[in-house]
Design a protein around this motif. Structure first.
Motif, mmCIF file in Angstrom:
data_model
loop_
_atom_site.group_PDB
_atom_site.id
_atom_site.type_symbol
_atom_site.label_atom_id
_atom_site.label_comp_id
_atom_site.label_asym_id
_atom_site.label_seq_id
_atom_site.Cartn_x
_atom_site.Cartn_y
_atom_site.Cartn_z
ATOM 1 N N ILE A 4 46.868 34.999 52.557
ATOM 2 C CA ILE A 4 46.296 34.699 51.432
ATOM 3 C C ILE A 4 46.649 36.005 50.519
ATOM 4 C CG2 ILE A 4 43.683 35.299 50.783
ATOM 5 C CD1 ILE A 4 42.863 33.474 53.202
ATOM 6 N N GLU A 5 46.236 35.981 49.222
ATOM 7 C CA GLU A 5 46.731 36.998 48.369
ATOM 8 C C GLU A 5 45.480 37.560 47.651
ATOM 9 O OE1 GLU A 5 50.302 34.818 46.875
ATOM 10 O OE2 GLU A 5 50.330 36.682 45.930
ATOM 11 N N ASP A 6 45.074 38.918 47.985
ATOM 12 C CA ASP A 6 44.280 39.528 47.044
ATOM 13 C C ASP A 6 44.818 40.087 45.822
ATOM 14 O OD1 ASP A 6 42.369 41.209 45.847
ATOM 15 O OD2 ASP A 6 41.434 42.059 47.542
ATOM 16 N N CYS A 7 44.737 39.416 44.528
ATOM 17 C CA CYS A 7 45.401 39.785 43.499
ATOM 18 C C CYS A 7 44.547 40.586 42.507
ATOM 19 C CB CYS A 7 46.130 38.693 42.726
ATOM 20 S SG CYS A 7 47.012 37.362 43.804
ATOM 21 N N ALA A 8 43.683 41.182 42.907
ATOM 22 C CA ALA A 8 42.543 42.069 42.149
ATOM 23 C C ALA A 8 43.165 42.890 41.067
ATOM 24 C CB ALA A 8 41.550 42.560 43.123
ATOM 25 N N HIS A 9 44.478 43.404 41.485
ATOM 26 C CA HIS A 9 44.993 44.489 40.542
ATOM 27 C C HIS A 9 46.346 43.809 39.924
ATOM 28 C CE1 HIS A 9 43.522 47.773 43.802
ATOM 29 N NE2 HIS A 9 42.537 46.943 43.265
ATOM 30 N N ALA A 10 46.572 42.562 40.091
ATOM 31 C CA ALA A 10 47.964 42.098 39.811
ATOM 32 C C ALA A 10 48.032 40.970 38.914
ATOM 33 C CB ALA A 10 48.422 41.626 41.191
ATOM 34 N N HIS A 11 47.340 41.059 37.828
ATOM 35 C CA HIS A 11 47.321 39.988 36.678
ATOM 36 C C HIS A 11 48.661 40.136 36.215
ATOM 37 C CE1 HIS A 11 43.562 41.472 37.389
ATOM 38 N NE2 HIS A 11 42.711 40.371 36.855
ATOM 39 N N GLY A 12 49.613 39.428 36.142
ATOM 40 C CA GLY A 12 51.138 39.253 35.288
ATOM 41 C C GLY A 12 51.816 40.045 36.136
ATOM 42 N N SER A 13 51.703 40.483 37.352
ATOM 43 C CA SER A 13 52.811 41.158 38.241
ATOM 44 C C SER A 13 53.684 39.965 38.669
ATOM 45 C CB SER A 13 51.987 41.820 39.328
ATOM 46 O OG SER A 13 51.423 42.868 38.999
ATOM 47 N N VAL A 14 55.143 40.113 38.708
ATOM 48 C CA VAL A 14 55.917 39.141 38.914
ATOM 49 C C VAL A 14 57.022 39.885 39.796
ATOM 50 C CG1 VAL A 14 57.515 37.535 38.029
ATOM 51 C CG2 VAL A 14 55.511 37.940 36.848
ATOM 52 N N LEU A 15 57.448 39.182 41.092
ATOM 53 C CA LEU A 15 58.429 39.362 41.620
ATOM 54 C C LEU A 15 59.411 38.330 42.117
ATOM 55 C CD1 LEU A 15 59.871 41.585 44.010
ATOM 56 C CD2 LEU A 15 58.498 40.267 45.409
ATOM 57 N N GLN A 16 60.746 38.431 41.694
ATOM 58 C CA GLN A 16 61.559 37.379 41.930
ATOM 59 C C GLN A 16 61.229 36.018 41.208
ATOM 60 O OE1 GLN A 16 63.736 36.981 45.614
ATOM 61 N NE2 GLN A 16 63.541 39.096 45.705
ATOM 62 N N ARG A 17 60.703 36.234 39.978
ATOM 63 C CA ARG A 17 60.165 35.248 39.133
ATOM 64 C C ARG A 17 58.921 34.416 39.638
ATOM 65 N NH1 ARG A 17 65.535 34.635 38.970
ATOM 66 N NH2 ARG A 17 65.351 32.667 40.242
ATOM 67 N N LYS A 18 58.186 35.084 40.596
ATOM 68 C CA LYS A 18 57.045 34.633 41.135
ATOM 69 C C LYS A 18 56.013 35.393 40.778
ATOM 70 C CE LYS A 18 57.005 32.625 45.333
ATOM 71 N NZ LYS A 18 56.414 31.068 45.154
ATOM 72 N N HIS A 19 54.773 34.785 40.238
ATOM 73 C CA HIS A 19 53.573 35.826 39.841
ATOM 74 C C HIS A 19 52.860 35.976 41.024
ATOM 75 C CE1 HIS A 19 52.763 35.856 35.467
ATOM 76 N NE2 HIS A 19 53.663 35.017 35.646
ATOM 77 N N ALA A 20 52.157 37.108 41.155
ATOM 78 C CA ALA A 20 51.234 37.438 42.078
ATOM 79 C C ALA A 20 50.105 36.206 42.482
ATOM 80 C CB ALA A 20 50.573 38.748 41.880
ATOM 81 N N GLY A 21 50.013 35.811 43.485
ATOM 82 C CA GLY A 21 48.901 34.540 43.664
ATOM 83 C C GLY A 21 49.701 33.364 43.771
ATOM 84 N N THR A 22 51.091 33.650 43.961
ATOM 85 C CA THR A 22 51.718 32.156 44.247
ATOM 86 C C THR A 22 52.756 32.145 45.393
ATOM 87 O OG1 THR A 22 53.795 32.870 42.706
ATOM 88 C CG2 THR A 22 52.063 31.727 41.808
ATOM 89 N N PHE A 23 52.546 33.384 46.289
ATOM 90 C CA PHE A 23 53.392 33.645 47.347
ATOM 91 C C PHE A 23 52.516 32.974 48.565
ATOM 92 C CE2 PHE A 23 54.773 36.861 44.727
ATOM 93 C CZ PHE A 23 56.085 36.731 44.840
ATOM 94 N N GLY A 24 51.113 32.710 48.615
ATOM 95 C CA GLY A 24 50.512 32.233 50.011
ATOM 96 C C GLY A 24 49.746 30.988 49.427
#
Ligand SMILES: Cc1ncc(COP(=O)(O)O)c(C=O)c1O
Length: 378
Positions: free
Chosen positions: A159-179
């Motif tokens: 599960i991702e806690d993206c409370a700080h990560a609006h618009g953060s992207v790694l390898q074309r994947k946004h925070a919130g889409t890894f889990g």
């Protein structure tokens, strides 16, 4: 002329935003639909499109978003790994959902647990159910994909806690889409706000339906059905908060660009002064909610020193790791020690970064930091 006061937070509302919000408020009052109406629907669709998920479900906070995610992961009486370097809310949500937190220490360069730390905790606790990953300061860890791979292989939910990560992207994947799903916060200090609010993003239709039920007293079949199927709660977002979110989301990219230009000045300063910091260089984009730096000296109180120059720092992420919080003391007694967090958390500092600042303000802050640290004994 006295210098501009640099504050850690800024509510980014332009006259145009105010006009939109006044109009939206009138529209909402005229319609009489105060919750779960067209603004909520529009905000959810726009947020899902921004993050790149099929669904987004709005809530009253990220705290409730986390609790819903954990209830859906069925954590009752099960162990859940969580970084000790996180907000109280991440850990509390595990307990509120009936689970048992297992604290993970952090790496000194990323301020997040490594895959090896997660694996180590899994060896000690073979009955571990899952991991709540926190993108601290908006940074998605460079070894995120290894964590995803390990969770998949070991049968742990992620599960991702993206409370700080609006618009953060790694390898074309946004925070919130890894889990399985990601939880965002719209608390006033975050990179975008709805005053209070949260959002869960997911690609799974059934999951999104369950989240909608949990936020609305467990009504699976929708608001007008009398049956309560899940042990839900009153966790809805108001229509006005959704309108607020829509106006913020429209300018999120511009606000993030401004933050990035300030972060760059700070990073250049840290590099030239030899100050360690948490790098975001491996990412496509970072929200730069916080730029985490490590004070080379424990003898200097950077916050108080900079305040003398009218530069005010907000909270770091985090000064006190969760296993050291009084409320979790019973838990931490059963936990493996977290020596790196204990050593690094009190040494970190986060300089002000808001969309009301420009690069000149950032240079003023950076120069003040250099002055303070050069004066201090190392
Ligand atoms: C990492 C993290 N998780 C969860 C939360 C809780 O967010 P909210 O205030 O929207 O409930 C916060 C809030 O600051 C946070 O920083």
């Amino acid at each position: 002329m006295s210098p501009k006061i640099i504050r850690p937070f800024h509510l980014d509302i332009t006259p145009k935003d105010r006009d939109y919000l006044h109009g939206a408020l009138d529209d909402i009052l005229d319609s009489g639909t105060l919750i779960l109406g067209k603004y909520t629907d529009e905000f959810e669709k726009a947020f899902a499109a921004y993050v790149g998920t099929k669904y987004a479900v709005s809530l009253n906070s990220a705290t409730s978003a986390l609790e819903i995610q954990l209830r859906l992961a069925d954590v009752v009486d099960r162990k859940v790994a969580v970084p000790t370097n996180t907000n109280f809310a991440t850990v509390a949500a595990i307990i509120h959902a009936g689970g048992k937190p297992v604290f993970l220490d952090m790496d000194a360069s990323t301020f997040m647990p490594t895959p090896a730390m997660l694996e180590g905790a899994h060896r000690i606790h073979p009955d571990l159910a899952g991991f709540v990953c926190v993108h601290i300061g908006g940074v998605i860890a460079p070894d995120m994909l290894e964590i995803v791979e390990y969770c998949g292989r070991a049968g742990l939910f992620l599960i991702e806690d993206c409370a700080h990560a609006h618009g953060s992207v790694l390898q074309r994947k946004h925070a919130g889409t890894f889990g399985v799903s990601g939880a965002f916060s719209f608390f006033p200090t975050k990179v975008m706000t709805t005053m209070e609010g949260g959002m869960i993003v997911s690609d799974d239709e059934e999951y999104a339906t369950a989240v909608r039920s949990y936020r609305n007293q467990g009504k699976r079949a929708g608001n007008y059905n009398a049956l309560h199927v899940d042990l839900g709660n009153s966790w809805r977002m108001s229509e006005f908060a959704a309108a607020f979110g829509l106006s913020q989301l429209k300018k999120l990219d511009a606000m993030l660009d401004r933050r990035a230009s300030i972060a760059k000045v700070y990073v250049d300063c840290f590099e030239s002064a030899g100050i360690a910091y948490v790098s975001t260089g491996h990412m496509d984009r970072c929200s730069n909610y916080k730029v985490i730096a490590v004070s080379p000296s424990t003898d200097v109180d950077i916050k108080s020193e900079l305040a003398k120059d009218d530069i005010f720092l907000g909270g770091a992420v985090y000064d006190v790791p969760c296993h050291r919080q009084p409320v979790f003391s019973a838990l931490s007694k059963q936990n493996a020690p977290c020596p790196i967090s204990e050593q690094m958390c009190p040494r970190q500092f986060c300089l002000p970064i808001t969309s009301s600042m420009d690069v000149n303000d950032a240079h003023r802050v950076a120069n003040a930091v250099k002055r303070v640290l050069q004066r201090s004994p190392s």
